[in-house]
Design a protein around this motif. Structure first.
Motif, PDB file in Angstrom:
ATOM      1  N   TYR A 188      35.716  42.506  46.136  1.00 12.43           N
ATOM      2  CA  TYR A 188      36.571  41.592  45.384  1.00 12.43           C
ATOM      3  C   TYR A 188      36.098  40.153  45.558  1.00 12.43           C
ATOM      4  O   TYR A 188      35.390  39.812  46.507  1.00 12.43           O
ATOM      5  CB  TYR A 188      38.025  41.718  45.845  1.00 12.43           C
ATOM      6  CG  TYR A 188      38.288  41.125  47.206  1.00 12.43           C
ATOM      7  CD1 TYR A 188      38.774  39.824  47.341  1.00 12.43           C
ATOM      8  CD2 TYR A 188      38.036  41.848  48.366  1.00 12.43           C
ATOM      9  CE1 TYR A 188      39.000  39.267  48.594  1.00 12.43           C
ATOM     10  CE2 TYR A 188      38.260  41.292  49.618  1.00 12.43           C
ATOM     11  CZ  TYR A 188      38.748  40.008  49.724  1.00 12.43           C
ATOM     12  OH  TYR A 188      38.965  39.456  50.956  1.00 12.43           O
TER      13      TYR A 188
ATOM     14  N   ILE B 293      42.444  37.530  41.286  1.00 12.97           N
ATOM     15  CA  ILE B 293      41.491  38.341  42.029  1.00 12.97           C
ATOM     16  C   ILE B 293      40.708  39.213  41.046  1.00 12.97           C
ATOM     17  O   ILE B 293      41.293  39.808  40.146  1.00 12.97           O
ATOM     18  CB  ILE B 293      42.198  39.253  43.065  1.00 12.97           C
ATOM     19  CG1 ILE B 293      43.028  38.414  44.040  1.00 12.97           C
ATOM     20  CG2 ILE B 293      41.175  40.082  43.836  1.00 12.97           C
ATOM     21  CD1 ILE B 293      43.815  39.261  45.030  1.00 12.97           C
TER      22      ILE B 293
ATOM     23  N   ILE C  50      38.205  42.550  40.963  1.00 11.88           N
ATOM     24  CA  ILE C  50      37.859  43.665  41.835  1.00 11.88           C
ATOM     25  C   ILE C  50      36.899  44.639  41.137  1.00 11.88           C
ATOM     26  O   ILE C  50      36.839  44.709  39.905  1.00 11.88           O
ATOM     27  CB  ILE C  50      39.106  44.449  42.287  1.00 11.88           C
ATOM     28  CG1 ILE C  50      39.789  45.089  41.070  1.00 11.88           C
ATOM     29  CG2 ILE C  50      40.057  43.568  43.052  1.00 11.88           C
ATOM     30  CD1 ILE C  50      40.880  46.079  41.434  1.00 11.88           C
TER      31      ILE C  50
END
Length: 208
Positions: free
Chosen positions: A159, A202, A204
């Motif tokens: 991530y 975020i 990922i």
């Protein structure tokens, strides 16, 4: 015929010759009384939880966000039952359930049938972090499903994020996230071409 055959295969040495010669089983009135009392107590727990959920809606606090305290006034029958209180605490997602305690300005309340339920809506930094962790865990589990992983199948997660608070949250709870979402490894990288979660904060990528 079937009943008779089953009876003869199970009867003891002192059993009667035929099932048709046996008396009906006696009702365990003590057991019925205990079951009835438990059913009534569980109904009370469900009612309190329902009121607490209504208060959450009023405060715009989703159930996944843990709150500090639920206070109940005017109730009988469950406050000395640790198991039922624990069920209520888990159902409402609070740190503690108290009875007949004082409430402050941070509480919102609702009274029904002389029973008052109050919920503390103040969010501490610890509670905020707990809510974020639950949300992150849920989104990671959804990402696993999207990636076609089976329940319990181990995977690797990389991530990237520029959000310092989220980066710290992952680093401080990395073992919890691994266990809850079945990741064999979780690694932060400068950048990654993948899916966005947590409102785009975020990015990922999941691999087997």
């Amino acid at each position: 015929f079937s009943a008779e055959q089953i009876y003869r295969s199970l009867r003891g040495a002192k059993g009667k010759e035929s099932v048709h010669l046996c008396d009906y089983p006696k009702i365990n009135k003590t057991g019925l009384s205990k079951n009835k009392a438990l059913i009534e107590k569980m109904a009370t727990v469900r009612g309190l939880a329902s009121t607490a959920h209504t208060l959450r809606l009023e405060a715009s606090q989703p159930i996944r966000q843990k709150l500090a305290t639920l206070v109940v006034k005017g109730i009988k029958g469950i406050k000395t039952d640790k198991e039922l209180v624990s069920i209520l605490k888990d159902e409402v997602n609070v740190d503690s359930v108290r009875f007949d305690a004082k409430v402050t300005k941070t509480f919102i309340s609702k009274t029904e049938r002389k029973v008052t339920v109050s919920l503390d809506t103040k969010l501490t930094e610890s509670l905020k972090a707990d809510g974020l962790l639950r949300d992150l865990t849920r989104q990671l589990q959804d990402a696993r499903k999207k990636a076609g992983l089976q329940v319990g199948e181990k995977a690797k997660l990389i991530y990237s994020t520029k959000d310092v608070s989220l980066s710290n949250l992952i680093r401080n709870n990395i073992d919890t996230l691994k266990e809850a979402s079945h990741f064999s490894s979780i690694e932060m990288v400068p950048s990654v071409d993948g899916d966005n979660i947590m409102g785009g904060e975020i990015t990922i990528k999941i691999s087997r």
